[in-house]
Write an enzyme that holds these catalytic residues in place. Structure first.
Site, PDB file in Angstrom:
ATOM      1  N   ARG A  19       0.837  -1.200   0.000  1.00  0.00           N
ATOM      2  CA  ARG A  19       0.000   0.000   0.000  1.00  0.00           C
ATOM      3  C   ARG A  19       0.868   1.245   0.000  1.00  0.00           C
ATOM      4  NH1 ARG A  19      -4.037   0.142   4.834  1.00  0.00           N
ATOM      5  NH2 ARG A  19      -4.757  -1.849   4.024  1.00  0.00           N
ATOM      6  N   SER A  77      -8.451  -0.221  -0.410  1.00  0.00           N
ATOM      7  CA  SER A  77      -9.390  -0.520   0.672  1.00  0.00           C
ATOM      8  C   SER A  77     -10.134   0.740   1.114  1.00  0.00           C
ATOM      9  CB  SER A  77      -8.632  -1.189   1.830  1.00  0.00           C
ATOM     10  OG  SER A  77      -9.534  -1.660   2.778  1.00  0.00           O
ATOM     11  N   HIS A  78     -10.036   1.090   2.388  1.00  0.00           N
ATOM     12  CA  HIS A  78     -10.814   2.208   2.952  1.00  0.00           C
ATOM     13  C   HIS A  78      -9.997   3.499   2.994  1.00  0.00           C
ATOM     14  CE1 HIS A  78      -8.365   0.372   6.007  1.00  0.00           C
ATOM     15  NE2 HIS A  78      -8.260   1.572   6.518  1.00  0.00           N
ATOM     16  N   LYS A 135      -3.741  -6.489  -2.734  1.00  0.00           N
ATOM     17  CA  LYS A 135      -3.910  -7.642  -1.847  1.00  0.00           C
ATOM     18  C   LYS A 135      -3.654  -8.886  -2.691  1.00  0.00           C
ATOM     19  CE  LYS A 135      -7.008  -5.388   1.366  1.00  0.00           C
ATOM     20  NZ  LYS A 135      -8.400  -5.083   1.759  1.00  0.00           N
ATOM     21  N   ASP A 140     -16.855  -1.301   3.613  1.00  0.00           N
ATOM     22  CA  ASP A 140     -15.677  -0.458   3.405  1.00  0.00           C
ATOM     23  C   ASP A 140     -15.405  -0.364   1.895  1.00  0.00           C
ATOM     24  OD1 ASP A 140     -14.371  -2.892   2.838  1.00  0.00           O
ATOM     25  OD2 ASP A 140     -12.518  -2.224   3.767  1.00  0.00           O
ATOM     26  N   ASP A 192     -13.546  -1.630  -0.312  1.00  0.00           N
ATOM     27  CA  ASP A 192     -13.377  -2.772  -1.206  1.00  0.00           C
ATOM     28  C   ASP A 192     -14.186  -3.989  -0.778  1.00  0.00           C
ATOM     29  OD1 ASP A 192     -11.723  -3.254   0.997  1.00  0.00           O
ATOM     30  OD2 ASP A 192     -10.328  -4.470  -0.168  1.00  0.00           O
ATOM     31  N   ASP A 221     -14.434  -5.940   1.940  1.00  0.00           N
ATOM     32  CA  ASP A 221     -14.040  -7.055   2.807  1.00  0.00           C
ATOM     33  C   ASP A 221     -14.323  -6.752   4.277  1.00  0.00           C
ATOM     34  OD1 ASP A 221     -11.984  -5.263   3.200  1.00  0.00           O
ATOM     35  OD2 ASP A 221     -10.375  -6.593   2.546  1.00  0.00           O
ATOM     36  N   ARG A 222     -14.913  -5.584   4.567  1.00  0.00           N
ATOM     37  CA  ARG A 222     -15.305  -5.274   5.946  1.00  0.00           C
ATOM     38  C   ARG A 222     -16.718  -4.739   5.974  1.00  0.00           C
ATOM     39  NH1 ARG A 222     -12.672  -1.528   8.834  1.00  0.00           N
ATOM     40  NH2 ARG A 222     -11.861  -0.399   7.058  1.00  0.00           N
ATOM     41  N   HIS A 279     -13.878  -7.466   9.451  1.00  0.00           N
ATOM     42  CA  HIS A 279     -13.599  -8.600   8.556  1.00  0.00           C
ATOM     43  C   HIS A 279     -14.348  -9.809   9.134  1.00  0.00           C
ATOM     44  CE1 HIS A 279     -10.198  -7.079   6.089  1.00  0.00           C
ATOM     45  NE2 HIS A 279      -9.820  -6.410   7.171  1.00  0.00           N
TER      46      HIS A 279
END
Ligand SMILES: [Zn+2]
Length: 462
Positions: A20, A108-109, A118, A242, A244, A246-247, A329
């Site tokens: 990242r 992501s967020h 990822k 979030d 992407d 995954d949360r 998650h």
């Protein structure tokens, strides 16, 4: 083996669980190209040949994806491009599309100018030393050359159909959803169109500038719009994702946030009914209420280290059908593939509520009442953070304190527990405490502050 131009990644972007960086500062298109070339090595070493690539809705994602695909292909890897969608759709491709590896281009967020990757190799999270090794491969330029085939596949409908397959509710609900303009938007539109009940969608248009709010459901202010709409629509619950997907974040009909551990008590109760004795994993930040509840209903609670990659590995090792983290998650291996998929967790939650005569609000009210702090994060230098935790652990061990030290220290007293751990991804220490009542919580906080003081750290007031 050919020695193409070596490439040096910025030292800050090869992190514990993912790659990242900040566009134009620590991350650029040349990094994506070099990542493709470097990742080809472990894929080919394992006898693999084919890698799936997906991307989120960030403005920088198409260019990073293009370079990543080029880097893989020129190293002899066949690439399956699945295009724009949530990270769990990429995991779905990894599990079902006959590939040897998978890479998601996603920030992501994080803020709009951040982005990253990822990675999955042979169905397993690729993290820790594996990620560091990519840096070594790139720095030496020990790449291979070839001419991989690049093909594209439209997976969105198959992914949404797979999510819907496990919906098992009987009662239709009114649900407000907030995609936060993240990569879940289009999947959510198709999912909501096929689920029974009434569905109100917020911010479902994918927009990498995130105009409505930051797409991070662990931040209470990002849930305000969802809470207000749940109230205005008299909805049964609200669900947020979030950036992407995954949360997950959940609010009940009264607009109250269910934190990751509270949501897990609801999911675990349902799971243990069909799988008595099942191992259920939660991270060290989770409430004691969750671990006690899992044991009380006949499950086997397992506390484990924080981090989505680490939790997925532990699930695979123990055969646990369900795991969850405070961060939202949620991982289902029961009827599903064992990766963190917030849309799938939402479908299972709606199934549970749609089979229950009880509302989410009343399920929440039935949980034992405790008082706890939110997760307190405060700065501590990377060089110092692990040493501070080790010093605290050694003093407590000498004092014969009751503690778990699988990830930082989690100390139990007659009042409750407190946690101190070092973040794997940032120069911060993380603390949390939980007690049966306010006086107990104050005692725990004092004990924690005193321990930090002995190591020369003064945390902010909490
Ligand atoms: Zn995410």
């Amino acid at each position: 083996m050919s020695s193409a131009a070596a490439h040096r990644f910025d030292a800050t972007i090869l992190r514990e669980y993912d790659i990242r960086g900040i566009l134009g500062r620590t991350l650029g298109e040349a990094d994506a190209r070099a990542l493709g070339r470097a990742f080809a090595i472990p894929v080919l070493e394992g006898g693999g040949k084919r890698v799936a690539v997906g991307r989120d809705g960030r403005l920088s994602s198409p260019a990073l994806e293009r370079e990543l695909v080029a880097g893989l292909a020129e190293s002899g890897i066949d690439v399956l491009r699945i295009g724009l969608g949530p990270t769990p759709m990429l995991y779905f491709a990894s599990a079902t599309a006959g590939v040897d590896g998978a890479i998601m281009v996603t920030g992501s967020h994080n803020p709009p100018d951040h982005n990253g990757f990822k990675i999955v190799l042979r169905g397993k999270s690729f993290y820790g030393p594996d990620i560091q090794r990519l840096g070594t491969i790139a720095a030496t330029g020990a790449f291979r050359s070839g001419a991989g085939k690049v093909t594209s596949a439209e997976l969105l409908d198959a992914y949404v159909a797979r999510l819907l397959q496990d919906y098992d509710g009987k009662r239709a609900l009114t649900v407000v959803w907030d995609a936060g303009n993240g990569a879940t938007g289009e999947a959510l539109v198709r999912l909501a169109a096929k689920l029974p009940g009434r569905h109100v969608l917020l911010n479902e248009k994918i927009d990498g500038t995130f105009p409505a709010h930051h797409p991070d459901p662990t931040e209470p202010e990002t849930l305000r719009q969802l809470q207000a709409t749940v109230a205005a629509e008299h909805a049964d619950l609200g669900i947020a994702f979030d950036g992407d997907g995954d949360r997950i974040g959940v609010v009940d009909a009264k607009g109250r946030i269910l934190w990751g551990d509270q949501l897990m008590t609801v999911l675990a109760a349902d799971l243990v009914r069909t799988r008595p004795g099942a191992t259920i994993i939660a991270d060290v930040k989770a409430s004691q209420v969750l671990f006690d509840e899992i044991a009380r209903i006949g499950g086997t609670p397992l506390m484990w280290r924080t981090g989505h990659s680490i939790i997925k590995s532990k699930m695979a090792e123990t055969g646990a059908p369900l795991a969850g983290e405070m961060s939202g998650h949620i991982f289902y291996a029961d009827r599903y593939y064992g990766y963190d998929d917030a849309l799938y967790a939402a479908v299972r939650l709606l199934g549970i509520l749609g089979r229950s005569s009880e509302t989410l609000a009343s399920l929440r009210d039935r949980l034992p009442q405790v008082v706890n702090t939110p997760e307190l994060r405060f700065p501590c230098a990377d060089e110092r953070k692990f040493a501070v935790v080790a010093e605290v652990r050694d003093r407590l061990r000498q004092a014969k304190a009751e503690m778990a030290d699988i990830d930082g220290v989690r100390v139990r007293t007659k009042d409750g527990w407190w946690l101190l751990r070092a973040s794997n991804t940032q120069a911060v220490l993380v603390a949390r405490a939980e007690a049966r009542d306010q006086q107990g919580l104050e005692r725990l906080k004092s004990a924690l502050v005193a321990e930090l003081g002995r190591s020369g750290i003064t945390p902010p007031k909490f």
